[in-house]
Design an enzyme around this catalytic site. Structure first.
Site, PDB file in Angstrom:
ATOM      1  N   SER A  80       1.157  -1.192   0.072  1.00 34.41           N
ATOM      2  CA  SER A  80      -0.034   0.057   0.260  1.00 34.41           C
ATOM      3  C   SER A  80       1.053   1.443   0.128  1.00 34.41           C
ATOM      4  O   SER A  80       1.373   1.194  -0.603  1.00 34.41           O
ATOM      5  CB  SER A  80      -0.781  -0.428   1.522  1.00 34.41           C
ATOM      6  OG  SER A  80      -2.094   0.378   1.028  1.00 34.41           O
ATOM      7  N   TRP A  97      -9.942   0.427  -3.952  1.00 32.26           N
ATOM      8  CA  TRP A  97      -9.454   1.094  -3.971  1.00 32.26           C
ATOM      9  C   TRP A  97      -8.105   1.600  -4.838  1.00 32.26           C
ATOM     10  O   TRP A  97      -8.037   3.084  -5.723  1.00 32.26           O
ATOM     11  CB  TRP A  97      -9.679   1.752  -2.104  1.00 32.26           C
ATOM     12  CG  TRP A  97      -9.240   3.009  -2.007  1.00 32.26           C
ATOM     13  CD1 TRP A  97      -8.248   3.052  -1.075  1.00 32.26           C
ATOM     14  CD2 TRP A  97     -10.015   4.208  -2.179  1.00 32.26           C
ATOM     15  NE1 TRP A  97      -7.902   4.476  -0.697  1.00 32.26           N
ATOM     16  CE2 TRP A  97      -9.002   5.189  -1.630  1.00 32.26           C
ATOM     17  CE3 TRP A  97     -11.422   4.673  -2.634  1.00 32.26           C
ATOM     18  CZ2 TRP A  97      -9.519   6.143  -1.622  1.00 32.26           C
ATOM     19  CZ3 TRP A  97     -11.212   5.961  -2.918  1.00 32.26           C
ATOM     20  CH2 TRP A  97     -10.947   6.587  -2.178  1.00 32.26           C
ATOM     21  N   LYS A 139       4.337   2.444  -2.710  1.00 36.84           N
ATOM     22  CA  LYS A 139       4.424   3.428  -3.595  1.00 36.84           C
ATOM     23  C   LYS A 139       5.984   3.577  -3.073  1.00 36.84           C
ATOM     24  O   LYS A 139       6.486   3.803  -4.209  1.00 36.84           O
ATOM     25  CB  LYS A 139       3.172   5.055  -2.869  1.00 36.84           C
ATOM     26  CG  LYS A 139       2.288   4.679  -2.884  1.00 36.84           C
ATOM     27  CD  LYS A 139       1.086   5.546  -2.533  1.00 36.84           C
ATOM     28  CE  LYS A 139       0.094   5.051  -2.293  1.00 36.84           C
ATOM     29  NZ  LYS A 139      -1.178   4.711  -1.994  1.00 36.84           N
ATOM     30  N   HIS A 153      -7.707  -6.148   1.267  1.00 32.69           N
ATOM     31  CA  HIS A 153      -5.803  -5.314   1.026  1.00 32.69           C
ATOM     32  C   HIS A 153      -5.043  -5.947   2.175  1.00 32.69           C
ATOM     33  O   HIS A 153      -5.604  -5.603   3.487  1.00 32.69           O
ATOM     34  CB  HIS A 153      -7.178  -3.714   1.611  1.00 32.69           C
ATOM     35  CG  HIS A 153      -5.359  -2.831   0.939  1.00 32.69           C
ATOM     36  ND1 HIS A 153      -4.745  -2.480   0.306  1.00 32.69           N
ATOM     37  CD2 HIS A 153      -5.236  -1.765   1.954  1.00 32.69           C
ATOM     38  CE1 HIS A 153      -3.811  -1.745   0.202  1.00 32.69           C
ATOM     39  NE2 HIS A 153      -4.252  -1.016   1.109  1.00 32.69           N
TER      40      HIS A 153
HETATM   41  C1  GTR Z   1      -5.524   4.288   2.559  1.00 32.54           C
HETATM   42  C2  GTR Z   1      -4.561   5.324   0.895  1.00 32.54           C
HETATM   43  C3  GTR Z   1      -3.981   4.321  -0.057  1.00 32.54           C
HETATM   44  C4  GTR Z   1      -3.044   2.560   0.907  1.00 32.54           C
HETATM   45  C5  GTR Z   1      -3.730   3.241   1.954  1.00 32.54           C
HETATM   46  C6  GTR Z   1      -2.866   2.341   2.725  1.00 32.54           C
HETATM   47  O1  GTR Z   1      -6.462   5.066   3.039  1.00 32.54           O
HETATM   48  O2  GTR Z   1      -5.836   6.254   0.412  1.00 32.54           O
HETATM   49  O3  GTR Z   1      -3.333   4.924  -1.089  1.00 32.54           O
HETATM   50  O4  GTR Z   1      -2.175   3.741   0.765  1.00 32.54           O
HETATM   51  O5  GTR Z   1      -3.967   3.959   2.467  1.00 32.54           O
HETATM   52  O6  GTR Z   1      -1.585   2.664   3.016  1.00 32.54           O
HETATM   53  O7  GTR Z   1      -2.794   1.775   3.822  1.00 32.54           O
END
Ligand code: GTR
Length: 408
Positions: A246, A337, A250, A387
Site C-alpha cells: 500500500s 480502492w 508506493k 487489502h
Molecule cells: C489509504 C490510502 C491508500 C493506501 C492505503 C494504505 O487510506 O488512500 O492510498 O496507501 O491507505 O496505505 O493502506
C-alpha cells in the site's frame, strides 16, 4: 461453454475455462465499496477514455542506449512533479549492531538489529533495521527489504515483520525490515521530524514545489539498508528485492526506481500514486490522495488535482524505470480502492520498454483470480480477499524470485 466441452477439457486435465476467466470486480464488492465511498467510481463501465503519455517520449527510443537517456528524463519528471528530490547518502553514515540472536523463529533465523546512524551538518538521525537471516544458509543470502508500516520507537517486533520472516526464512531468503515511521512520521503535521529535518535543518517553514516528502523518505531508508548490506559479506548483493504494501508499496516503487541495487521490485496493492494508472478514474484519485495525505508527495503533485491529463507522467512510466530488472505488481480482489485493473494495465504498458531487452509482451487481458501471470521478468497476480500483504502474496513473490534470480 457446452457441458460436453467442459467434460472433455476436464478429462484432459485442463482446468475449466471458467476458472481462467479474466478477473472482474465482483458486483457485490462493487456495490459495497460504492456504498462506502459514494463520491468515487468503482464501475468499470463508467471509466472514461484516457490517453497515457508515451513512455518512449517524443524522440525515438529504439535501443537500450536511447532508453538510458529517456529514463533519465522520466526520473527527472518524477522528481519535479511527484515524489520530490531525495538526497543520497548523508555526509556520514555508520552502523551499530544493537542486538543479535541466533534463536529467532524457533532457532531457524538469526535476528540482528542494526542502528543506521546518519550525520548531516552535525545533526544526527537514527533508525533501525531488523535483519533476519536463515541459520541454514551455506552461501550468501538473497534479501527482501520490507518498508513496513510501523511507528517510531515501537518496542515489539511488528506482526507483519515476523509474519514475513516466517514465510521467507524457510525458503532460504532473508528479510530486512525498516519502519516507515522512523524515517518520516506518517502524519501531515509531523512528517518532517525525521530524515527531512536531518537534511533541511528544520521541520517548519515553506518547502519547494519539488521537495521530497514522506514516500521518498521511506524509500530513502530502504537504500540506506542496502548501504549497510555492502558491509556484510553474508548478503547477496546481486539478489536484493524491495517490497512494500500500500503506501509502503508506493515508497518501494520509488526506492526501486532510484536505486538499481534492487534487482527485484515488488508492489503489493500500492494503488494510487503507486502502481495504478492515475488517469483511470477508478478508485482513489489524485485530488483525494493529495488531500488526505498531502505529506506523501512533493508539494507540486497536488496542483495536478482536476488536471490529471496534464501530468507529464503516468504510473506505467514509474514502473518502466525498473526495466530490465524484475518487477512484480499485485492486487487484491476486494481492494477496489487500489484499482486492480489500473495496476495491471500500468504493468502491461511497460512492455515497449522491456521489449528493448527482448522481454516477452504482456497481454492486456486481466489474468483470472488467483492465477499469477509471469512474462519474463515481469509478474502480476490478483488474489482473493482484502487489502493486505498476505502469505499468498509472499509465496508468489518467492516463486517469482526463485526464477528471476535463477535459484533453482
Ligand atoms: C489509504 C490510502 C491508500 C493506501 C492505503 C494504505 O487510506 O488512500 O492510498 O496507501 O491507505 O496505505 O493502506
Amino acid at each position: 461453454m457446452s457441458i460436453r466441452i467442459t467434460l472433455v477439457l476436464g478429462l484432459l486435465g485442463i482446468t475449466s475455462l471458467a476458472a481462467q476467466e479474466a478477473w472482474q470486480a465482483k458486483p457485490d464488492v462493487v456495490a459495497a465499496t460504492t456504498k462506502r465511498l459514494p463520491q468515487f467510481n468503482f464501475d468499470e463501465s463508467a471509466v472514461k477514455p484516457y490517453q497515457l503519455p508515451d513512455v518512449m517520449g517524443t524522440g525515438r527510443v529504439r535501443s537500450q542506449a536511447d532508453w538510458k537517456r529517456r529514463r533519465g528524463e522520466i526520473l527527472e519528471l518524477y522528481r519535479a512533479n511527484v515524489y520530490g528530490r531525495s538526497p543520497g547518502k548523508p555526509q556520514k553514515l555508520r552502523f551499530e549492531t544493537v542486538a543479535e540472536t541466533r534463536d529467532a523463529l524457533d532457532g531457524h533465523a538469526t535476528l540482528r538489529r542494526v542502528a543506521i546512524l546518519s550525520n548531516q551538518d552535525g545533526r544526527e538521525h537514527r533508525f533501525e533495521l531488523a535483519l533476519f537471516l536463515p541459520n541454514a544458509a551455506k552461501d550468501r543470502v538473497p534479501v527482501f527489504v520490507l518498508i513496513n508500516l510501523g511507528r517510531a520507537g515501537a518496542t515489539e517486533m511488528p506482526r507483519g515483520v515476523t509474519a514475513a520472516a516466517s514465510e521467507l526464512i524457510p525458503r532460504g531468503y532473508g528479510l530486512a525490515a525498516i519502519q516507515n515511521g522512523e524515517l518520516a512520521p506518517d502524519d501531515k503535521d509531523h512528517f518532517r521530524e525525521g530524515v527531512l529535518q536531518l537534511f533541511e535543518g528544520t521541520a517548519t517553514g515553506d518547502r519547494a514545489p519539488d521537495a521530497w516528502a514522506a514516500l521518498a523518505a521511506w524509500g530513502w531508508g530502504a537504500s540506506r539498508a542496502v548501504d549497510y548490506f555492502e558491509t556484510d559479506p553474508m548478503i547477496d548483493m546481486s539478489r536484493l528485492a524491495v517490497i512494500g504494501h500500500s503506501r509502503g508499496g508506493k515508497a518501494a516503487l520509488w526506492a526501486g526506481a532510484q536505486d538499481d541495487r534492487f534487482s527485484l521490485v515488488i508492489s503489493n496493492e500500492s494503488g494510487e500514486g503507486g502502481a495504478a494508472l492515475t488517469r483511470r478514474n477508478y478508485g482513489e484519485t489524485l485530488p483525494r490522495i493529495t488531500t488526505s495525505f498531502p505529506h506523501w508527495f512533493a508539494p507540486r503533485y497536488a496542483t495536478f488535482a482536476g488536471r490529471e491529463a496534464e501530468l507529464p507522467v503516468d504510473q506505467h512510466m514509474l514502473l518502466s524505470l525498473m526495466a530490465p530488472r524484475a518487477l512484480y505488481v499485485a492486487s487484491a480482489d476486494e481492494d477496489l480502492w487500489s484499482d486492480p485493473r489500473g495496476e495491471f494495465l500500468s504493468l502491461v504498458h511497460t512492455s515497449p520498454v522491456y521489449a528493448l531487452w527482448k522481454e516477452p509482451a504482456l497481454s492486456d487481458r486481466m489474468p483470472a483470480l488467483g492465477q499469477p501471470v509471469v512474462a519474463g521478468r515481469r509478474g502480476y497476480h490478483v488474489r482473493t480477499g482484502a487489502h493486505a500483504l498476505a502469505p499468498y502474496d509472499w509465496q508468489r513473490y518467492m516463486d517469482f524470485a526463485d526464477v528471476a534470480w535463477r535459484r533453482k
